[in-house]
Motif scaffolding. Structure first.
Motif, short mmCIF file in Angstrom:
data_model
loop_
_atom_site.label_atom_id
_atom_site.label_comp_id
_atom_site.label_asym_id
_atom_site.label_seq_id
_atom_site.Cartn_x
_atom_site.Cartn_y
_atom_site.Cartn_z
N UNK A 1 0.85 -1.19 0.00
CA UNK A 1 0.00 0.00 0.00
C UNK A 1 0.88 1.24 0.00
N UNK A 2 0.34 2.33 -0.48
CA UNK A 2 1.03 3.60 -0.42
C UNK A 2 1.10 4.10 1.02
N UNK A 3 2.18 4.73 1.35
CA UNK A 3 2.29 5.34 2.68
C UNK A 3 1.38 6.56 2.80
N UNK A 4 0.78 7.00 1.69
CA UNK A 4 -0.13 8.14 1.70
C UNK A 4 -1.57 7.73 1.96
N UNK A 5 -1.87 6.44 2.04
CA UNK A 5 -3.25 6.01 2.27
C UNK A 5 -3.66 6.35 3.70
N UNK A 6 -4.88 6.82 3.85
CA UNK A 6 -5.38 7.21 5.16
C UNK A 6 -6.26 6.10 5.72
N UNK A 7 -5.85 5.52 6.80
CA UNK A 7 -6.64 4.49 7.45
C UNK A 7 -6.57 3.12 6.79
N UNK A 8 -5.89 3.00 5.69
CA UNK A 8 -5.67 1.70 5.07
C UNK A 8 -6.75 1.23 4.12
N UNK A 9 -7.98 1.70 4.24
CA UNK A 9 -9.07 1.20 3.39
C UNK A 9 -9.31 2.09 2.18
N UNK A 10 -8.60 3.18 2.07
CA UNK A 10 -8.82 4.13 0.99
C UNK A 10 -7.65 4.13 0.01
N UNK A 11 -7.24 2.96 -0.45
CA UNK A 11 -6.09 2.94 -1.34
C UNK A 11 -6.14 1.75 -2.29
N UNK B 1 3.61 -7.87 -7.24
CA UNK B 1 4.18 -8.55 -8.41
C UNK B 1 4.00 -10.04 -8.16
N UNK B 2 3.49 -10.74 -9.18
CA UNK B 2 3.26 -12.18 -9.02
C UNK B 2 3.33 -12.84 -10.40
N UNK B 3 4.17 -13.83 -10.53
CA UNK B 3 4.32 -14.58 -11.79
C UNK B 3 4.56 -13.68 -13.00
N UNK B 4 5.38 -12.63 -12.82
CA UNK B 4 5.73 -11.76 -13.92
C UNK B 4 4.70 -10.71 -14.28
N UNK B 5 3.64 -10.61 -13.51
CA UNK B 5 2.60 -9.61 -13.75
C UNK B 5 2.53 -8.65 -12.58
N UNK B 6 2.03 -7.47 -12.84
CA UNK B 6 1.73 -6.50 -11.78
C UNK B 6 0.24 -6.62 -11.48
N UNK B 7 -0.08 -6.85 -10.21
CA UNK B 7 -1.47 -7.00 -9.77
C UNK B 7 -1.89 -5.75 -9.01
N UNK B 8 -3.15 -5.36 -9.18
CA UNK B 8 -3.70 -4.20 -8.49
C UNK B 8 -5.05 -4.59 -7.89
N UNK B 9 -5.33 -4.06 -6.71
CA UNK B 9 -6.63 -4.28 -6.08
C UNK B 9 -6.93 -3.11 -5.16
N UNK B 10 -8.19 -2.94 -4.83
CA UNK B 10 -8.58 -1.94 -3.85
C UNK B 10 -8.59 -2.58 -2.47
N UNK B 11 -8.15 -1.84 -1.48
CA UNK B 11 -8.08 -2.38 -0.12
C UNK B 11 -9.43 -2.87 0.38
N UNK B 12 -10.50 -2.17 0.00
CA UNK B 12 -11.82 -2.54 0.52
C UNK B 12 -12.50 -3.61 -0.34
N UNK B 13 -11.87 -4.08 -1.40
CA UNK B 13 -12.41 -5.16 -2.23
C UNK B 13 -11.26 -6.05 -2.70
N UNK B 14 -10.62 -6.78 -1.77
CA UNK B 14 -9.40 -7.52 -2.10
C UNK B 14 -9.57 -8.66 -3.09
N UNK B 15 -10.78 -9.07 -3.38
CA UNK B 15 -10.98 -10.16 -4.34
C UNK B 15 -11.08 -9.67 -5.79
#
Length: 65
Positions: free
Chosen positions: A9-19, A24-38
């Motif tokens: 997570x970014x160190x700029x996220x406030x409270x952890x759920x707003x980021x 990196x996994x198996x040669x890809x960059x993965x992205x997700x929202x903290x409040x919807x990790x699936x």
């Protein structure tokens, strides 16, 4: 997603759920929202690097209100 993925997570996220979390996994960059990790999106390191360059150049500043 597998538990062995090390999400960052970014160190700029406030409270952890707003980021977006990045990993990196198996040669890809993965992205997700903290409040919807699936809900994970994947891209290549090359495409992600182009996106980061655009962020640093301010190309997406108008999305932050």
């Amino acid at each position: 997603m597998s538990a062995e993925i090390n999400w960052q997570k970014s160190s700029f996220s406030e409270g952890g759920a707003q980021c977006v979390e990045i990993a990196e996994h198996n040669g890809e960059i993965l992205m997700r929202e903290s409040d919807d990790p699936n809900a994970v999106a994947a891209t290549s390191p090359t495409k992600f690097a182009a996106f980061i360059a655009g962020v640093k150049a301010g190309e997406f500043d108008h999305f932050t209100g």
